[in-house]
Design an enzyme around this catalytic site. Structure first.
Site, PDB file in Angstrom:
ATOM      1  N   CYS A 172       1.379  -3.476  16.014  1.00 11.39           N
ATOM      2  CA  CYS A 172       1.301  -3.063  14.323  1.00 11.39           C
ATOM      3  C   CYS A 172       0.651  -3.948  13.612  1.00 11.39           C
ATOM      4  CB  CYS A 172       2.484  -2.607  13.791  1.00 11.39           C
ATOM      5  SG  CYS A 172       2.829  -2.506  12.088  1.00 11.39           S
TER       6      CYS A 172
ATOM      7  N   GLY B  11       6.656  -2.036   6.489  1.00 16.12           N
ATOM      8  CA  GLY B  11       7.946  -2.708   6.017  1.00 16.12           C
ATOM      9  C   GLY B  11       8.946  -1.759   7.039  1.00 16.12           C
ATOM     10  N   GLU B  12      10.253  -2.210   7.403  1.00 15.32           N
ATOM     11  CA  GLU B  12      10.984  -1.820   8.147  1.00 15.32           C
ATOM     12  C   GLU B  12      12.224  -1.185   6.928  1.00 15.32           C
ATOM     13  OE1 GLU B  12      12.100  -0.210  10.927  1.00 15.32           O
ATOM     14  OE2 GLU B  12      14.318   0.074   9.953  1.00 15.32           O
TER      15      GLU B  12
ATOM     16  N   CYS C  42       6.474  -7.126   7.158  1.00 15.86           N
ATOM     17  CA  CYS C  42       7.622  -6.725   8.056  1.00 15.86           C
ATOM     18  C   CYS C  42       8.085  -7.712   8.985  1.00 15.86           C
ATOM     19  CB  CYS C  42       7.203  -5.540   8.718  1.00 15.86           C
ATOM     20  SG  CYS C  42       8.537  -4.626   9.785  1.00 15.86           S
TER      21      CYS C  42
ATOM     22  N   GLU D 117       0.719  -1.288  -0.069  1.00 13.22           N
ATOM     23  CA  GLU D 117      -0.112  -0.157  -0.113  1.00 13.22           C
ATOM     24  C   GLU D 117       0.964   1.320   0.118  1.00 13.22           C
ATOM     25  OE1 GLU D 117      -3.252  -1.968   3.306  1.00 13.22           O
ATOM     26  OE2 GLU D 117      -1.919  -0.297   3.663  1.00 13.22           O
TER      27      GLU D 117
ATOM     28  N   ASN E  33      -3.852   3.560  16.665  1.00 12.41           N
ATOM     29  CA  ASN E  33      -4.872   3.055  15.778  1.00 12.41           C
ATOM     30  C   ASN E  33      -4.869   1.607  16.101  1.00 12.41           C
ATOM     31  OD1 ASN E  33      -6.706   2.814  13.944  1.00 12.41           O
ATOM     32  ND2 ASN E  33      -5.357   3.106  12.046  1.00 12.41           N
TER      33      ASN E  33
ATOM     34  N   CYS F 249      -4.500  -1.051   9.209  1.00 10.95           N
ATOM     35  CA  CYS F 249      -3.155  -0.807   9.224  1.00 10.95           C
ATOM     36  C   CYS F 249      -3.138   0.403  10.205  1.00 10.95           C
ATOM     37  CB  CYS F 249      -2.775  -0.448   7.861  1.00 10.95           C
ATOM     38  SG  CYS F 249      -1.025   0.147   7.631  1.00 10.95           S
TER      39      CYS F 249
ATOM     40  N   CYS G 237       6.508  -6.145  15.866  1.00 13.50           N
ATOM     41  CA  CYS G 237       5.946  -5.072  16.849  1.00 13.50           C
ATOM     42  C   CYS G 237       4.306  -5.366  17.010  1.00 13.50           C
ATOM     43  CB  CYS G 237       5.980  -3.597  16.637  1.00 13.50           C
ATOM     44  SG  CYS G 237       7.646  -3.260  16.321  1.00 13.50           S
TER      45      CYS G 237
ATOM     46  N   LEU H  59      10.118   5.148  18.970  1.00 21.79           N
ATOM     47  CA  LEU H  59      10.815   4.629  20.430  1.00 21.79           C
ATOM     48  C   LEU H  59       9.568   3.937  21.047  1.00 21.79           C
ATOM     49  CD1 LEU H  59      13.449   5.328  21.809  1.00 21.79           C
ATOM     50  CD2 LEU H  59      12.278   6.915  22.749  1.00 21.79           C
ATOM     51  N   HIS H  60       8.456   4.611  21.096  1.00 22.34           N
ATOM     52  CA  HIS H  60       7.178   4.188  21.904  1.00 22.34           C
ATOM     53  C   HIS H  60       7.300   4.070  23.490  1.00 22.34           C
ATOM     54  CE1 HIS H  60       5.720   3.983  17.691  1.00 22.34           C
ATOM     55  NE2 HIS H  60       6.563   2.841  17.540  1.00 22.34           N
TER      56      HIS H  60
ATOM     57  N   SER I  72      11.763   6.320   8.651  1.00 18.67           N
ATOM     58  CA  SER I  72      11.556   6.057   9.626  1.00 18.67           C
ATOM     59  C   SER I  72      11.934   4.658  10.186  1.00 18.67           C
ATOM     60  CB  SER I  72       9.883   5.816   9.865  1.00 18.67           C
ATOM     61  OG  SER I  72       9.491   5.558  11.012  1.00 18.67           O
TER      62      SER I  72
ATOM     63  N   CYS J  54       3.190   8.260   1.530  1.00 17.66           N
ATOM     64  CA  CYS J  54       3.762   7.161   2.738  1.00 17.66           C
ATOM     65  C   CYS J  54       3.721   6.175   1.940  1.00 17.66           C
ATOM     66  CB  CYS J  54       2.721   7.274   3.801  1.00 17.66           C
ATOM     67  SG  CYS J  54       3.002   5.896   4.829  1.00 17.66           S
TER      68      CYS J  54
END
Ligand code: SAH
Length: 378
Positions: free
Chosen positions: A140, A188-189, A133, A113, A321, A364, A137, A246-247, A222, A126
């Site tokens: 996510c 993805g990372e 990924c 996407e 989200n 997502c 996490c 970071l979160h 990111s 974006c």
């Protein structure tokens, strides 16, 4: 890198073996390689520049319509340089059309996407850097499905060129505009697909005709905090905006929210980001998805404030989200406001963004962060 030392750690760095490699594309190559391949195919080197003008200036990847190219060369070009990499499956829009999510099918049927967002002062896309990924996490949606494969530079660039074309041709309400920002915050990372994302960053930032000519400062990469990737990026001498997801400021919780933390701790990630800042002069972003009663306590805001008060960083708070079936949800407004107040008390720059296009976001969580990252850092 291996996860063997810690069998609990389900991180995937190496993509599963692919059956059929995606076709090579013009956008996989550097300007020098484009010329070299042209020569190899018996096409004069200057034709590589002409191809670049069609592709990056006019967003046209159909050699049949390239009238300044001799007819007999167009077929070779179509075959060797511009195979179709992404096919639109579906677009969903909201905000009166100003936010549009595009679903793309790749040559092997894999889906990714991208999201295009028009604001009064800028238009941001974006994009995805991987299908799925491997970073796992738990909050996510992409992380839950695991890694399908890396995208090629061509597949990543094609998402950006499609967005630039949509902007230029007036597909978004408000008339024709210029694509101004790109954020690597889709699936993805990016740092786990380093070479491909760097080739695509060069395609995005190189001046025309070799690239799209979007300023490096308007491109955000990111990461979950792959320190080796941040270190490589530091050496590129390209002032893209770095965002670190970071979160939470404490290793204990971060080990569970961002599993790669068992490899690189909060302190190491921030030190790597500091070095990036020192080398580029670019303030970096700290992304922080606020999750009710998980990472939104006042003491964590306090700890984060103390960690960041002497750093050139900007905090983007993202209301979580929730992904389908998730037990987690966004913070209470009161806790969110308190979190902001505490950070500001430390002199830390902080923004909370309400999420653009949440209704089209479906499963997502990425869209929320994309909205935030596209906020100019200055
Ligand atoms: N892998 C990269 C980039 C993709 S995700 C990274 O982690 O930075 C982009 C951002 O969206 C990240 O900050 C990610 O943590 C955040 N995100 C993922 N799921 C989310 C969710 N459900 N709600 C809010 N933000 C989310």
């Amino acid at each position: 890198m291996s996860n063997e030392a810690n069998p609990e750690l389900k991180l995937v760095f190496d993509e599963p073996k692919q059956k059929v490699k995606p076709p090579k594309h013009f956008a996989d190559l550097s300007p020098e390689e484009r010329k070299a391949l042209a020569l190899e195919l018996g096409i004069p080197a200057f034709r590589a520049k002409q191809m670049a003008v069609h592709f990056f200036t006019h967003f046209n990847d159909d050699p049949e319509s390239w009238s300044d190219i001799p007819k007999e060369l167009r077929e070779t070009m179509a075959k060797e340089f511009t195979p179709k990499l992404i096919t639109l499956v579906r677009s969903i829009t909201c905000d009166g059309g100003k936010t549009r999510k595009d679903l793309w099918k790749l040559h092997d049927g894999v889906l990714v996407e991208s999201v295009l967002m028009r604001y009064t002062d800028r238009t941001t896309v974006c994009i995805s850097s991987q299908a799925g990924c491997g970073m796992n996490c738990p909050f996510c949606a992409t992380g839950q499905a695991g890694l399908t494969r890396n995208l090629t530079a061509g597949e990543i660039t094609a998402q950006v060129v499609a967005a630039a074309k949509a902007c230029a041709s007036g597909e978004l309400p408000g008339g024709p505009t210029r694509l101004s920002n790109v954020v690597f915050m889709g699936m993805g990372e990016p740092m786990a697909n380093y070479n491909a994302i760097m080739r695509s960053v060069r395609n995005i930032t190189s001046p025309q005709p070799d690239g799209l000519g979007i300023g490096a400062r308007s491109v955000t990469v990111s990461t979950v905090g792959l320190v080796n990737g941040i270190e490589k990026l530091t050496k590129e001498n390209l002032p893209v905006t770095l965002a670190v997801s970071l979160h939470t400021p404490d290793d204990e919780l971060r080990d569970t929210l961002v599993p790669i933390n068992s490899r690189w701790k909060v302190r190491e990630v921030l030190e790597a980001a500091d070095k990036y800042e020192a080398a580029t002069g670019r303030r970096y972003s700290i992304e922080y998805a606020l999750i009710r009663d998980i990472n939104d306590q006042a003491w964590r805001a306090d700890l984060l404030g103390r960690l960041l008060r002497n750093r050139n960083a900007h905090v983007n708070l993202i209301p979580l989200n929730p992904t389908p079936g998730s037990k987690w949800t966004a913070s209470r407004p009161h806790d969110e406001a308190e979190f902001v107040r505490i950070l500001e008390g430390y002199g830390v720059a902080v923004t909370v963004r309400d999420t653009r296009g949440r209704e089209i976001d479906g499963a997502c969580g990425q869209l929320a962060a994309a909205e935030i990252a596209s906020t100019p850092a200055e």
